[in-house]
Design a protein around this motif. Structure first.
Motif, PDB file in Angstrom:
ATOM      1  N   ILE A 377       0.795  -1.232   0.000  1.00  0.00           N
ATOM      2  CA  ILE A 377       0.000   0.000   0.000  1.00  0.00           C
ATOM      3  C   ILE A 377       0.830   1.286   0.000  1.00  0.00           C
ATOM      4  O   ILE A 377       0.301   2.350  -0.316  1.00  0.00           O
ATOM      5  N   ILE A 378       2.121   1.195   0.343  1.00  0.00           N
ATOM      6  CA  ILE A 378       2.916   2.430   0.354  1.00  0.00           C
ATOM      7  C   ILE A 378       3.108   2.910  -1.087  1.00  0.00           C
ATOM      8  O   ILE A 378       3.425   2.128  -1.980  1.00  0.00           O
ATOM      9  N   PRO A 379       2.917   4.197  -1.345  1.00  0.00           N
ATOM     10  CA  PRO A 379       2.980   4.718  -2.724  1.00  0.00           C
ATOM     11  C   PRO A 379       4.362   4.678  -3.346  1.00  0.00           C
ATOM     12  O   PRO A 379       4.486   4.805  -4.559  1.00  0.00           O
ATOM     13  N   TYR A 380       5.403   4.495  -2.508  1.00  0.00           N
ATOM     14  CA  TYR A 380       6.758   4.469  -3.045  1.00  0.00           C
ATOM     15  C   TYR A 380       7.332   3.046  -3.060  1.00  0.00           C
ATOM     16  O   TYR A 380       8.537   2.852  -3.230  1.00  0.00           O
ATOM     17  N   GLY A 381       6.472   2.036  -2.900  1.00  0.00           N
ATOM     18  CA  GLY A 381       6.907   0.652  -2.996  1.00  0.00           C
ATOM     19  C   GLY A 381       7.027   0.235  -4.453  1.00  0.00           C
ATOM     20  O   GLY A 381       6.321   0.761  -5.331  1.00  0.00           O
ATOM     21  N   ALA A 382       7.900  -0.698  -4.738  1.00  0.00           N
ATOM     22  CA  ALA A 382       8.152  -1.119  -6.122  1.00  0.00           C
ATOM     23  C   ALA A 382       6.887  -1.626  -6.802  1.00  0.00           C
ATOM     24  O   ALA A 382       6.645  -1.336  -7.980  1.00  0.00           O
ATOM     25  N   GLN A 383       6.063  -2.383  -6.066  1.00  0.00           N
ATOM     26  CA  GLN A 383       4.874  -2.982  -6.652  1.00  0.00           C
ATOM     27  C   GLN A 383       3.907  -1.914  -7.169  1.00  0.00           C
ATOM     28  O   GLN A 383       3.432  -1.977  -8.311  1.00  0.00           O
ATOM     29  N   VAL A 384       3.619  -0.928  -6.328  1.00  0.00           N
ATOM     30  CA  VAL A 384       2.695   0.140  -6.708  1.00  0.00           C
ATOM     31  C   VAL A 384       3.290   1.001  -7.823  1.00  0.00           C
ATOM     32  O   VAL A 384       2.604   1.347  -8.797  1.00  0.00           O
ATOM     33  N   LEU A 385       4.564   1.347  -7.695  1.00  0.00           N
ATOM     34  CA  LEU A 385       5.212   2.206  -8.693  1.00  0.00           C
ATOM     35  C   LEU A 385       5.202   1.556 -10.072  1.00  0.00           C
ATOM     36  O   LEU A 385       4.904   2.215 -11.080  1.00  0.00           O
ATOM     37  N   ILE A 386       5.539   0.274 -10.136  1.00  0.00           N
ATOM     38  CA  ILE A 386       5.577  -0.426 -11.422  1.00  0.00           C
ATOM     39  C   ILE A 386       4.181  -0.516 -12.024  1.00  0.00           C
ATOM     40  O   ILE A 386       3.977  -0.253 -13.222  1.00  0.00           O
ATOM     41  N   LEU A 387       3.204  -0.871 -11.201  1.00  0.00           N
ATOM     42  CA  LEU A 387       1.843  -1.043 -11.693  1.00  0.00           C
ATOM     43  C   LEU A 387       1.266   0.278 -12.212  1.00  0.00           C
ATOM     44  O   LEU A 387       0.645   0.329 -13.282  1.00  0.00           O
ATOM     45  N   LEU A 388       1.495   1.349 -11.479  1.00  0.00           N
ATOM     46  CA  LEU A 388       1.004   2.655 -11.919  1.00  0.00           C
ATOM     47  C   LEU A 388       1.700   3.100 -13.198  1.00  0.00           C
ATOM     48  O   LEU A 388       1.079   3.713 -14.076  1.00  0.00           O
ATOM     49  N   SER A 389       2.976   2.800 -13.310  1.00  0.00           N
ATOM     50  CA  SER A 389       3.715   3.197 -14.519  1.00  0.00           C
ATOM     51  C   SER A 389       3.193   2.447 -15.750  1.00  0.00           C
ATOM     52  O   SER A 389       3.180   2.996 -16.858  1.00  0.00           O
ATOM     53  N   LEU A 390       2.760   1.198 -15.572  1.00  0.00           N
ATOM     54  CA  LEU A 390       2.240   0.404 -16.686  1.00  0.00           C
ATOM     55  C   LEU A 390       0.918   0.957 -17.217  1.00  0.00           C
ATOM     56  O   LEU A 390       0.567   0.731 -18.382  1.00  0.00           O
ATOM     57  N   THR A 391       0.184   1.684 -16.372  1.00  0.00           N
ATOM     58  CA  THR A 391      -1.103   2.244 -16.799  1.00  0.00           C
ATOM     59  C   THR A 391      -0.940   3.558 -17.548  1.00  0.00           C
ATOM     60  O   THR A 391      -1.930   4.140 -18.006  1.00  0.00           O
ATOM     61  N   ASP A 392       0.313   4.028 -17.653  1.00  0.00           N
ATOM     62  CA  ASP A 392       0.605   5.283 -18.368  1.00  0.00           C
ATOM     63  C   ASP A 392      -0.228   6.447 -17.818  1.00  0.00           C
ATOM     64  O   ASP A 392      -0.832   7.221 -18.569  1.00  0.00           O
ATOM     65  N   LYS A 393      -0.259   6.538 -16.478  1.00  0.00           N
ATOM     66  CA  LYS A 393      -0.930   7.628 -15.755  1.00  0.00           C
ATOM     67  C   LYS A 393      -2.456   7.640 -15.949  1.00  0.00           C
ATOM     68  O   LYS A 393      -3.114   8.637 -15.652  1.00  0.00           O
ATOM     69  N   LYS A 394      -3.008   6.501 -16.407  1.00  0.00           N
ATOM     70  CA  LYS A 394      -4.462   6.419 -16.538  1.00  0.00           C
ATOM     71  C   LYS A 394      -5.125   6.047 -15.222  1.00  0.00           C
ATOM     72  O   LYS A 394      -6.349   6.111 -15.096  1.00  0.00           O
ATOM     73  N   LEU A 395      -4.311   5.635 -14.267  1.00  0.00           N
ATOM     74  CA  LEU A 395      -4.834   5.186 -12.976  1.00  0.00           C
ATOM     75  C   LEU A 395      -4.111   5.912 -11.853  1.00  0.00           C
ATOM     76  O   LEU A 395      -2.883   6.002 -11.849  1.00  0.00           O
ATOM     77  N   GLY A 396      -4.858   6.449 -10.894  1.00  0.00           N
ATOM     78  CA  GLY A 396      -4.270   7.146  -9.757  1.00  0.00           C
ATOM     79  C   GLY A 396      -3.996   6.199  -8.604  1.00  0.00           C
ATOM     80  O   GLY A 396      -4.575   5.103  -8.526  1.00  0.00           O
ATOM     81  N   TYR A 397      -3.115   6.628  -7.698  1.00  0.00           N
ATOM     82  CA  TYR A 397      -2.730   5.785  -6.562  1.00  0.00           C
ATOM     83  C   TYR A 397      -3.938   5.405  -5.706  1.00  0.00           C
ATOM     84  O   TYR A 397      -4.130   4.230  -5.370  1.00  0.00           O
ATOM     85  N   PHE A 398      -4.777   6.380  -5.360  1.00  0.00           N
ATOM     86  CA  PHE A 398      -5.902   6.099  -4.475  1.00  0.00           C
ATOM     87  C   PHE A 398      -6.965   5.232  -5.154  1.00  0.00           C
ATOM     88  O   PHE A 398      -7.652   4.446  -4.496  1.00  0.00           O
ATOM     89  N   ASP A 399      -7.092   5.375  -6.472  1.00  0.00           N
ATOM     90  CA  ASP A 399      -8.011   4.503  -7.206  1.00  0.00           C
ATOM     91  C   ASP A 399      -7.529   3.045  -7.133  1.00  0.00           C
ATOM     92  O   ASP A 399      -8.325   2.116  -6.988  1.00  0.00           O
ATOM     93  N   LEU A 400      -6.217   2.865  -7.244  1.00  0.00           N
ATOM     94  CA  LEU A 400      -5.631   1.521  -7.175  1.00  0.00           C
ATOM     95  C   LEU A 400      -5.825   0.901  -5.800  1.00  0.00           C
ATOM     96  O   LEU A 400      -6.312  -0.236  -5.681  1.00  0.00           O
ATOM     97  N   ILE A 401      -5.448   1.638  -4.758  1.00  0.00           N
ATOM     98  CA  ILE A 401      -5.512   1.104  -3.393  1.00  0.00           C
ATOM     99  C   ILE A 401      -6.951   0.842  -2.962  1.00  0.00           C
ATOM    100  O   ILE A 401      -7.232  -0.148  -2.268  1.00  0.00           O
TER     101      ILE A 401
END
Length: 432
Positions: A377-401
């Motif tokens: 859940i931390i926004p600076y963890g590798a898992q979240v960072l990689i997943l958000l980058s794959l969406t090409d900024k189409k998905l926000g952090y809070f939407d994901l969590i």
């Protein structure tokens, strides 16, 4: 009362500050090599702790050479070799294709969650699972209206399922070794919590998934023998075989399958084993160095210092169990790496578990679960960072969590297990 000093924790704080500071500065928490950050902490310890330099170096070396640290590092090597070989023979791709190819329109998001659970459990890494499935899952959002947040949340949750539960996961290996717990016992205790969270996740996804999903078409070969190495790991572990023998046997099976299908020559598999060793060099070196750093800090009274103050908030077995989760959560938030957090928190967790008579398997599971929940859940963890980058900024952090139901349920169920566990007469050790 023992004479504690906060100075004994200063090298650990330096390690954390260097790790976090470099991550913020470079906007990448994995750019500065973590073993170097740990080594800086070691150098600080060598210069500020009491004793001769020879004595401190000897303590450091003994810490690096501790049997549990060496065991942990050797398991990392074998797990790396297993992952490299199974990927080379196409086993990882087969699992993905097998799963994706059998998703029906009404179970698109459920299918993604199940497949990511299976894949992450098989390969033992959440990051690897996200990297392998991420582009496919993001592409699947085209088949269902407004499905991207739930698809990404399902992938993240499924990836962390395996990170927490897999027998070849860095976190499982680290947790069982630092807590001196059998892999089988940890798996059984952890599985009850994880599978409950997974089932609840499937129920919520089913009743909340967006409509209008279309059929997903893909193809895969029928080489079901590629599943044998993964199945062997589970079966051999459950019957109580030592993890060394489990991994070696599974590696041999994977090589045998590869040779039978004539994919590579025997010498190429030997090179793959070595490549697998190299793939885990960072976590290998980090575990080795932090083992030495922990020994220096422990001898200087750092572990006793933390336990002394943690015991002030502990009132019994339940709060002691919660304290284990709290400690590893705090460290994980600081270093953004759940394996590192477990290694650092392990000695404290083990001492608390022993003092308050918490079952090893339960304490080990709590240690691993909390680290994985925080990491997910931390926004600076590798898992979240990689997943958000794959969406090409189409998905926000809070939407994901907000759509990562598995992590929510895993955390809630673990808390309930702690709260409603049977009360035991646990001794609160005197500090005087």
């Amino acid at each position: 009362m023992k004479n504690f000093s906060v100075l004994s924790l200063f090298p650990l704080l330096i390690f954390i500050i260097v790790f976090i500071g470099s991550g913020i500065y470079f906007n990448d928490f994995y750019k500065f090599p973590s073993p170097i950050a740990a080594l800086i902490g070691v150098l600080v310890a060598l210069f500020i702790f009491k004793g001769t330099m020879n004595q401190k170096i000897e303590t450091f070396i003994k810490g690096c050479g501790d049997s549990k640290i060496i065991t942990m590092c050797t398991i990392y090597l074998l797990a790396g070799a297993f992952t490299t070989i199974t990927k080379a023979i196409g086993a990882t791709d087969f699992i993905v294709a097998l799963g994706i190819g059998n998703i029906t329109p009404n179970f698109l998001i459920i299918g993604v969650f199940i497949i990511s659970c299976i894949l992450s459990f098989s390969i033992g890494t959440s990051v690897g699972c996200i990297v392998a499935l991420g582009p496919i899952v993001i592409g699947l959002s085209n088949f269902s209206i407004d499905s991207l947040p739930m698809l990404a949340g399902a992938l993240l949750g499924g990836a962390m399922f395996g990170d927490n539960l897999s027998l070849i996961s860095d976190t499982t290996i680290a947790a069982t070794q630092v807590m001196d717990c059998k892999m089988k016992d940890k798996l059984l205790a952890n599985f009850k919590i994880a599978i409950t969270a997974a089932i609840l996740t499937l129920v919520v996804i089913y009743f909340n998934q967006p409509p209008n999903a279309e059929l997903v078409e893909t193809s895969h070969n029928n080489q079901y023998q590629l599943l044998i190495p993964y199945i062997s790991i589970v079966i051999l572990s459950l019957i109580g075989l030592h993890v060394f023998l489990v991994l070696i046997t599974s590696i041999i099976l994977a090589i045998g399958i590869g040779l039978f299908t004539y994919q590579f020559e025997f010498i190429e598999y030997m090179q793959m084993i070595y490549d697998g060793f190299l793939s885990v060099n960072e976590i290998f070196l980090l575990s080795l160095i932090t083992g030495g750093l922990a020994a220096l800090i422990e001898k200087a009274g750092g572990i006793d210092y933390m336990i002394h103050y943690i015991q002030k908030i502990i009132k019994g077995t339940k709060t002691a169990t919660a304290a284990i989760g709290l400690v590893v959560s705090f460290v994980n938030s600081a270093v953004a790496n759940n394996t590192v957090a477990i290694i650092i928190s392990g000695p404290i967790a083990k001492k608390i578990a022993a003092d308050y008579q918490i079952e090893k398997a339960k304490a080990t599971s709590i240690l691993d679960i909390f680290s994985c929940v925080v990491q997910g859940i931390i926004p600076y963890g590798a898992q979240v960072l990689i997943l958000l980058s794959l969406t090409d900024k189409k998905l926000g952090y809070f939407d994901l969590i907000s759509e990562s139901y598995y992590l929510m349920f895993l955390f809630i169920i673990t808390l309930l297990v702690i709260i409603f566990s049977k009360k035991r007469n646990s001794p609160h050790l005197s500090n005087s």
